[in-house]
Design an enzyme around this catalytic site. Structure first.
Site, short mmCIF file in Angstrom:
data_model
loop_
_atom_site.label_atom_id
_atom_site.label_comp_id
_atom_site.label_asym_id
_atom_site.label_seq_id
_atom_site.Cartn_x
_atom_site.Cartn_y
_atom_site.Cartn_z
N ASP A 177 40.33 37.78 51.36
CA ASP A 177 41.31 38.78 50.90
C ASP A 177 40.70 40.19 51.01
O ASP A 177 40.54 40.91 50.02
CB ASP A 177 41.77 38.49 49.46
CG ASP A 177 40.65 38.59 48.43
OD1 ASP A 177 40.96 38.88 47.24
OD2 ASP A 177 39.46 38.43 48.79
N ASP A 217 34.70 41.41 50.93
CA ASP A 217 35.04 40.47 52.01
C ASP A 217 34.68 41.08 53.36
O ASP A 217 34.10 40.41 54.22
CB ASP A 217 36.54 40.16 52.01
CG ASP A 217 37.05 39.55 50.74
OD1 ASP A 217 37.23 40.28 49.76
OD2 ASP A 217 37.27 38.32 50.71
N ASN A 276 42.86 40.80 46.53
CA ASN A 276 42.47 42.21 46.33
C ASN A 276 43.62 43.14 46.70
O ASN A 276 43.74 44.24 46.16
CB ASN A 276 41.26 42.55 47.22
CG ASN A 276 39.98 41.98 46.68
OD1 ASN A 276 39.75 41.95 45.47
ND2 ASN A 276 39.13 41.46 47.57
N THR A 310 36.68 33.30 50.22
CA THR A 310 36.20 34.41 49.39
C THR A 310 37.36 35.15 48.72
O THR A 310 37.21 36.31 48.31
CB THR A 310 35.36 35.41 50.21
OG1 THR A 310 36.14 35.87 51.33
CG2 THR A 310 34.08 34.76 50.70
N PHE A 327 37.93 36.98 38.98
CA PHE A 327 39.17 37.42 39.62
C PHE A 327 39.80 36.35 40.52
O PHE A 327 41.00 36.06 40.40
CB PHE A 327 38.89 38.68 40.44
CG PHE A 327 40.07 39.20 41.21
CD1 PHE A 327 40.26 38.85 42.54
CD2 PHE A 327 41.00 40.05 40.61
CE1 PHE A 327 41.34 39.33 43.26
CE2 PHE A 327 42.09 40.54 41.32
CZ PHE A 327 42.27 40.17 42.64
N ASN A 328 39.05 35.76 41.46
CA ASN A 328 39.65 34.82 42.42
C ASN A 328 40.26 33.61 41.72
O ASN A 328 41.36 33.18 42.05
CB ASN A 328 38.61 34.35 43.45
CG ASN A 328 38.28 35.39 44.48
OD1 ASN A 328 39.09 36.28 44.76
ND2 ASN A 328 37.08 35.32 45.04
N HIS A 335 29.62 40.16 45.98
CA HIS A 335 30.12 38.81 45.68
C HIS A 335 30.27 37.96 46.95
O HIS A 335 29.71 36.87 47.07
CB HIS A 335 31.48 38.89 44.99
CG HIS A 335 31.55 39.80 43.80
ND1 HIS A 335 30.92 39.54 42.60
CD2 HIS A 335 32.20 40.98 43.63
CE1 HIS A 335 31.19 40.52 41.75
NE2 HIS A 335 31.95 41.40 42.33
N ASP A 336 31.04 38.45 47.90
CA ASP A 336 31.38 37.65 49.09
C ASP A 336 30.23 37.56 50.09
O ASP A 336 29.98 36.48 50.64
CB ASP A 336 32.64 38.22 49.74
CG ASP A 336 33.85 38.10 48.81
OD1 ASP A 336 34.83 38.84 49.03
OD2 ASP A 336 33.81 37.29 47.87
O1 RIB Z 1 35.47 38.44 41.55
C1 RIB Z 1 35.07 38.91 42.80
C2 RIB Z 1 35.90 38.32 43.90
O2 RIB Z 1 37.27 38.73 43.74
C3 RIB Z 1 35.49 38.81 45.29
O3 RIB Z 1 35.79 37.83 46.24
C4 RIB Z 1 36.37 40.01 45.49
O4 RIB Z 1 36.56 40.31 46.88
C5 RIB Z 1 37.66 39.53 44.88
O5 RIB Z 1 38.34 38.73 45.84
CA CA Z 2 37.23 38.45 48.13
#
Ligand code: RIB
Ligand code: CA
Length: 306
Positions: free
Chosen positions: A9, A14, A38, A123, A169-170, A239-240
């Site tokens: 996303d 990403d 996102n 991701t 979040f994801n 993160h990704d």
């Molecule tokens: O919490 C972080 C994740 O949520 C990452 O993958 C960021 O790109 C969002 O998608």
């Molecule tokens: Ca992401």
């Protein structure tokens, strides 16, 4: 060489992960599926192509997926990633067209064409992956593995929520999809906030100055993306890229086996990923530690290459 199909996303991190993959000989990106997260799915689909074209990789197919989570309206993160979802980096609109299939069918076809050979990287929210597993039940066992960025497992002091105080979040965005995926039988490697929120794994302004010394298209784009996060958020969370890096050097992260339960619905615990000591939930591999400085060194070495 690991063959990879990738559900994402984009989103700044990403995009950083995709650039890392394109600069790494250990992985071959066969295709990309895009999901709302996102940013709305039209934007994440454009952003994936914008990044690919910037790195002369526009031949990699991009298939658009879900515009909303399974059971909830989308709550995007454009306030974090910028109005274009890519830190207002100014990349031109994409020239390449989308692959003529839904993301979940594209993922299924790519994996079923080479059973046991393709790793799925995810991701973003797991909506597309859940659709793919529901519509193509053979898919989980055909995967060489599933590496996902998602969850917060309380395995380190950083393993708390970032969308709520408790949920990442994801997973929060689509907990019903996450529940389907975590219960699919796929061989899952989950990289959560426990490791990605470790300050040792985040880029800072000193790293940004290093990146700015290089004038390649990749380094220039990375500098713009990182600069936006450093400017507005104080550092650049990776993160990704950290999830992708598990395929580049497995020694960068430690994993522990755990049974994980995902809280569905829309109560205070929406998207919470609880590790259980027993029960019927399948065992998955959860990242419990990261060598942050070695990870950043690997990232920078790949990005700064000519
Ligand atoms: O919490 C972080 C994740 O949520 C990452 O993958 C960021 O790109 C969002 O998608
Ligand atoms: Ca992401």
């Amino acid at each position: 060489m690991r063959k990879v199909v990738w559900d994402m996303d984009p989103g700044i991190d990403d995009a950083l992960a995709l650039i890392l993959a394109l600069k790494s000989p250990e992985v071959q990106v066969l295709g990309i599926a895009t999901v709302a997260g996102n940013a709305p799915v039209e934007i994440t689909s454009a952003n994936a192509r914008r990044v690919l074209e910037c790195l002369n990789a526009g031949s990699i197919p991009v298939a658009m997926g879900a515009a909303n989570p399974l059971n909830h309206p989308l709550e995007d993160a454009l306030s974090y990633h910028g109005p274009d979802g890519l830190g207002n980096c100014g990349l031109p609109s994409p020239l390449t067209t989308l692959y003529p299939a839904k993301a979940w069918d594209f993922l299924a076809r790519s994996v079923s064409d080479a059973p046991g050979e393709v790793t799925l990287v995810a991701t973003g929210p797991l909506t597309n992956v859940a659709y793919a597993f529901e519509l193509h039940p053979e898919l989980p066992e055909f995967l060489a593995g599933l590496v996902l960025m998602g969850g917060a497992y309380s395995l380190t002091p950083y393993g708390k929520g970032n969308q709520t105080p408790f949920a990442e979040f994801n997973i929060w965005q689509d907990p019903e999809a996450a529940h389907i995926v975590f219960d699919s039988g796929a061989d899952i490697f989950a990289v959560g906030l426990d490791v990605s929120m470790d300050p040792a794994a985040c880029l800072n302004s000193q790293h940004l100055e290093q990146i700015k010394t290089r004038r390649t298209p990749a380094a220039h784009l990375v500098a713009q993306l990182v600069e936006y996060e450093v400017k507005y958020h104080g550092c650049c969370r990776m993160h990704d890229p950290l999830a992708l890096a598990t395929l580049l050097d497995a020694s960068l992260l430690d994993f522990t086996s755990a049974r994980v339960e995902v809280a569905k619905g829309n109560d205070w615990d929406r998207g919470v990923t609880r590790t259980l000591s027993s029960g019927s939930a399948q065992l998955i591999h959860v990242a419990s530690a990261v060598d942050g400085s070695r990870f950043l060194k690997l990232f920078l070495s790949r990005i700064l290459e000519e």
